[in-house]
Design an enzyme around this catalytic site. Structure first.
Site: not given
Ligand code: DX5
Ligand code: ZN
Length: 215
Positions: A7, A32, A34, A36, A65, A67, A136, A174-175, A197
């Protein structure tokens, strides 16, 4: 075949192009992304213009993804930008099948995403349509959160639903995925692992991806 989807939420936002290239070279299967909107989740991240600019830095699959509230309004712009897979949250969708159809209508793969508090049964109406289901394992909104163990049961339930459907649907998680939790989610039935991360926080991106790619 297990896929790893780093991600870029945890990449350097001032150097996204080179970070995408680095993670491509390091062995990512999907990139990936994200998205938002500051509504469905508190923060605002990446829009379709950024995705379009990143498209010339890699040929890898763009796993977008969403959100966001009103995901139906975002399908065309992310399709135009070069998305390959678009996931939207069932919690944000009023007319989910119409959104799946819109994504398919653009020739892309469609996925539904489920928050940790959303039961597996919410995926049931989509089993004949979707190409991927995103479970998630943290509440969406931020990178670097702690994996929620009770989501393992839902991963197992979704895997059983996929088997029962007889279709080839990918199960993405994911997460909070790292070398330790990867083993748990793969045992539960996941076959696409998102990691932010755990990949971008490492000096050696290839080594980090290898350590998550458990067998
Ligand atoms: C969270 C995201 C994830 C996030 C995951 O809202 O959808 O894709 O980047 O990050 P890590 O792997 O650090 O939990
Ligand atoms: Zn994500």
């Amino acid at each position: 075949m297990l896929k790893i989807a780093p991600s870029i939420l945890s990449a350097d936002f001032a150097a996204l192009g080179s970070d995408v290239e680095r993670v491509d070279t390091a062995g990512a299967d999907y990139i990936h992304i994200d998205v938002m909107d500051g509504q469905f989740v508190p923060r605002i991240t990446i829009g379709s213009d950024v995705v379009k600019a990143l498209r010339r830095h890699t040929k890898k699959t763009f796993d977008v993804h969403l959100m966001v509230e009103r995901p139906e309004n975002q399908i065309d712009s992310f399709a135009d930008a070069g998305a390959d897979i678009i996931s939207f949250h069932v919690e944000a969708a009023q007319h989910g099948h119409r959104i799946v159809q819109a994504i398919h209508g653009r020739g892309l793969k469609a996925a539904i995403a489920l928050n940790p508090g959303t039961p597996a049964v919410m995926a049931e109406p989509f089993m004949e349509e979707v190409d991927m289901i995103l479970v998630m394992t943290v509440n969406p909104g931020f990178g670097g959160q702690k994996f929620i163990p009770s989501t393992l049961k839902k991963i197992r339930q979704i895997r059983e639903m996929i088997i029962a459907s007889g279709r080839s649907i990918e199960l993405e998680v994911d997460g909070g995925v790292n070398a330790d939790t990867a083993k748990l989610v793969v045992d539960a039935g996941a076959d696409v692992l998102v990691a932010g991360s755990a990949v971008f926080g490492a000096k050696d991106l290839a080594g980090a991806i290898r350590s998550i790619r458990v067998v």
